[in-house]
Design a protein around this motif. Structure first.
Motif, PDB file in Angstrom:
ATOM      1  N   ARG A   1       0.842  -1.199   0.000  1.00  0.00           N
ATOM      2  CA  ARG A   1       0.000   0.000   0.000  1.00  0.00           C
ATOM      3  C   ARG A   1       0.880   1.253   0.000  1.00  0.00           C
ATOM      4  O   ARG A   1       0.566   2.238  -0.674  1.00  0.00           O
ATOM      5  N   ALA A   2       1.963   1.222   0.756  1.00  0.00           N
ATOM      6  CA  ALA A   2       2.893   2.352   0.770  1.00  0.00           C
ATOM      7  C   ALA A   2       3.459   2.607  -0.628  1.00  0.00           C
ATOM      8  O   ALA A   2       3.603   3.751  -1.060  1.00  0.00           O
ATOM      9  N   ARG A   3       3.774   1.528  -1.323  1.00  0.00           N
ATOM     10  CA  ARG A   3       4.319   1.651  -2.685  1.00  0.00           C
ATOM     11  C   ARG A   3       3.315   2.350  -3.606  1.00  0.00           C
ATOM     12  O   ARG A   3       3.684   3.172  -4.453  1.00  0.00           O
ATOM     13  N   HIS A   4       2.048   2.042  -3.428  1.00  0.00           N
ATOM     14  CA  HIS A   4       0.991   2.682  -4.228  1.00  0.00           C
ATOM     15  C   HIS A   4       1.003   4.197  -4.000  1.00  0.00           C
ATOM     16  O   HIS A   4       0.961   4.981  -4.959  1.00  0.00           O
ATOM     17  N   PHE A   5       1.065   4.619  -2.743  1.00  0.00           N
ATOM     18  CA  PHE A   5       1.059   6.062  -2.452  1.00  0.00           C
ATOM     19  C   PHE A   5       2.355   6.714  -2.921  1.00  0.00           C
ATOM     20  O   PHE A   5       2.342   7.861  -3.383  1.00  0.00           O
ATOM     21  N   ALA A   6       3.477   6.010  -2.814  1.00  0.00           N
ATOM     22  CA  ALA A   6       4.746   6.567  -3.294  1.00  0.00           C
ATOM     23  C   ALA A   6       4.705   6.801  -4.799  1.00  0.00           C
ATOM     24  O   ALA A   6       5.194   7.835  -5.293  1.00  0.00           O
ATOM     25  N   GLU A   7       4.111   5.881  -5.529  1.00  0.00           N
ATOM     26  CA  GLU A   7       4.008   6.064  -6.984  1.00  0.00           C
ATOM     27  C   GLU A   7       3.062   7.210  -7.327  1.00  0.00           C
ATOM     28  O   GLU A   7       3.260   7.925  -8.310  1.00  0.00           O
ATOM     29  N   ARG A   8       2.030   7.399  -6.506  1.00  0.00           N
ATOM     30  CA  ARG A   8       1.151   8.565  -6.707  1.00  0.00           C
ATOM     31  C   ARG A   8       1.932   9.861  -6.477  1.00  0.00           C
ATOM     32  O   ARG A   8       1.711  10.861  -7.183  1.00  0.00           O
ATOM     33  N   ALA A   9       2.834   9.837  -5.513  1.00  0.00           N
ATOM     34  CA  ALA A   9       3.689  11.006  -5.277  1.00  0.00           C
ATOM     35  C   ALA A   9       4.565  11.291  -6.495  1.00  0.00           C
ATOM     36  O   ALA A   9       4.688  12.439  -6.935  1.00  0.00           O
TER      37      ALA A   9
END
Length: 340
Positions: free
Chosen positions: A304-312
């Motif tokens: 889930r963290a990876r998903h938000f990092a890619e959104r960043a």
């Protein structure tokens, strides 16, 4: 005709994401920020710089003020206003850490004894208040009502997030949605504000402001998700704090929320007792970690963290390619891959 022998070259492993490019990109400006920090934490009351310096000099990443500096570099800002504002961001962050350690009763912070353990709770809270005041002095000196609104608004949201987390403590039915709302307030709000003010001081348009806000907000969520995963997967030496603090305090973080949701009846009974404060021994922590591992809850949290990092990273797409943009993108990916 003899065949040419081509020497075998083993494939080089892909370099792990690092904060180093952003550190290098902002090094010069960070020196100016550190000068402001050291100057503004001084007081005629010796306890204030002593206690503040204990935490400020404690080896933190300075990631939040770094976002202000990197954002300014990204959009080509040539002035110096962002130096004081980045210092204000660091003061806000440090003040919240001091208050958090009192609320949580923490023993360690960044591998050292927490300030409240050395100086006591009253002094720690009051020096936190002092640093908040210094932050607002710096904002007022900047003179921008918009910057003041963004950073003061973020400060209020952080406090709301901390209170919301306190009310969710030991509440086993806390949902993932509420958890994300809590970390969006207590952590991501300052990441977003720190990033956004770079566009404000550079007098850029709404699109650039929104992009930097989105970058910081998503990075902040990713960062906190990984922090919460680390509490169940790294050693105390790596983390710089006592392992299992969240478990003992009954905090409903995502690894626990997922392990509870995926567990059977016996496991759920354990979690209800543990989060309720009735099973908090080292053996109980070890059992909790086994359950979290059994249900891949740390891996799922990092995903889930990876998903938000890619959104960043995606939020940076409106800016032209540059070293600053690449450094900021790599910092987002580092936030997910780190083990501390």
């Amino acid at each position: 005709m003899s065949a040419k022998v081509v020497p075998f070259k083993p494939e080089q492993p892909e370099r792990a994401p690092s904060l180093d490019p952003m550190l290098a990109q902002t090094a010069s400006a960070m020196n100016a920020v550190n000068t402001v920090i050291l100057d503004r934490m001084q007081s005629e009351i010796p306890l204030i710089p002593s206690l503040a310096g204990h935490l400020i000099a404690g080896g933190g990443k300075r990631l939040r003020p770094m976002l202000t500096l990197a954002g300014a570099d990204l959009i080509g800002y040539q002035g110096t206003r962002h130096h004081k504002l980045a210092a204000a961001v660091e003061f806000i962050h440090t003040a919240t850490l001091l208050h958090d350690d009192v609320v949580d009763g923490s023993d360690l912070r960044r591998g050292k004894a927490a300030a409240n353990i050395i100086f006591g709770n009253p002094a720690t809270v009051l020096v936190g208040d002092f640093l908040f005041s210094r932050a607002f002095e710096l904002m007022v000196e900047d003179g921008s009502l918009k910057v003041l609104k963004i950073l003061s608004g973020a400060s209020a949201i952080i406090a709301e997030g901390e209170v919301d987390q306190l009310t969710a403590q030991r509440q086993i039915e806390t949902s993932e949605e509420r958890y994300l709302s809590i970390i969006g307030a207590k952590t991501a709000a300052l990441f977003a504000a720190a990033s956004r003010i770079a566009a404000v001081v550079a007098e850029r348009g709404d699109a650039e402001e929104r992009a930097l806000d989105d970058y910081g907000r998503n990075l902040g969520i990713a960062f906190q998700l990984v922090d919460d995963a680390i509490d169940y997967s790294s050693s105390a030496a790596e983390m710089g704090k006592t392992r299992g603090d969240d478990f003992r305090e009954g905090k409903m973080t995502l690894p626990v929320i997922l392990a509870y949701a995926r567990g059977d009846e016996d496991e759920r009974r354990f979690w209800k007792a543990a989060i309720g404060g009735h099973r908090t021994t080292p053996e109980d922590l070890a059992h909790a970690i086994r359950l979290i591992e059994r249900h891949d809850a740390v891996a799922a949290t990092r995903e889930r963290a990876r998903h938000f990092a890619e959104r960043a990273v995606d939020a940076l797409a409106i800016f032209p390619e540059s070293k600053a943009r690449m450094a900021m993108a790599e910092a987002a990916r580092f936030a997910v891959s780190r083990g501390y």
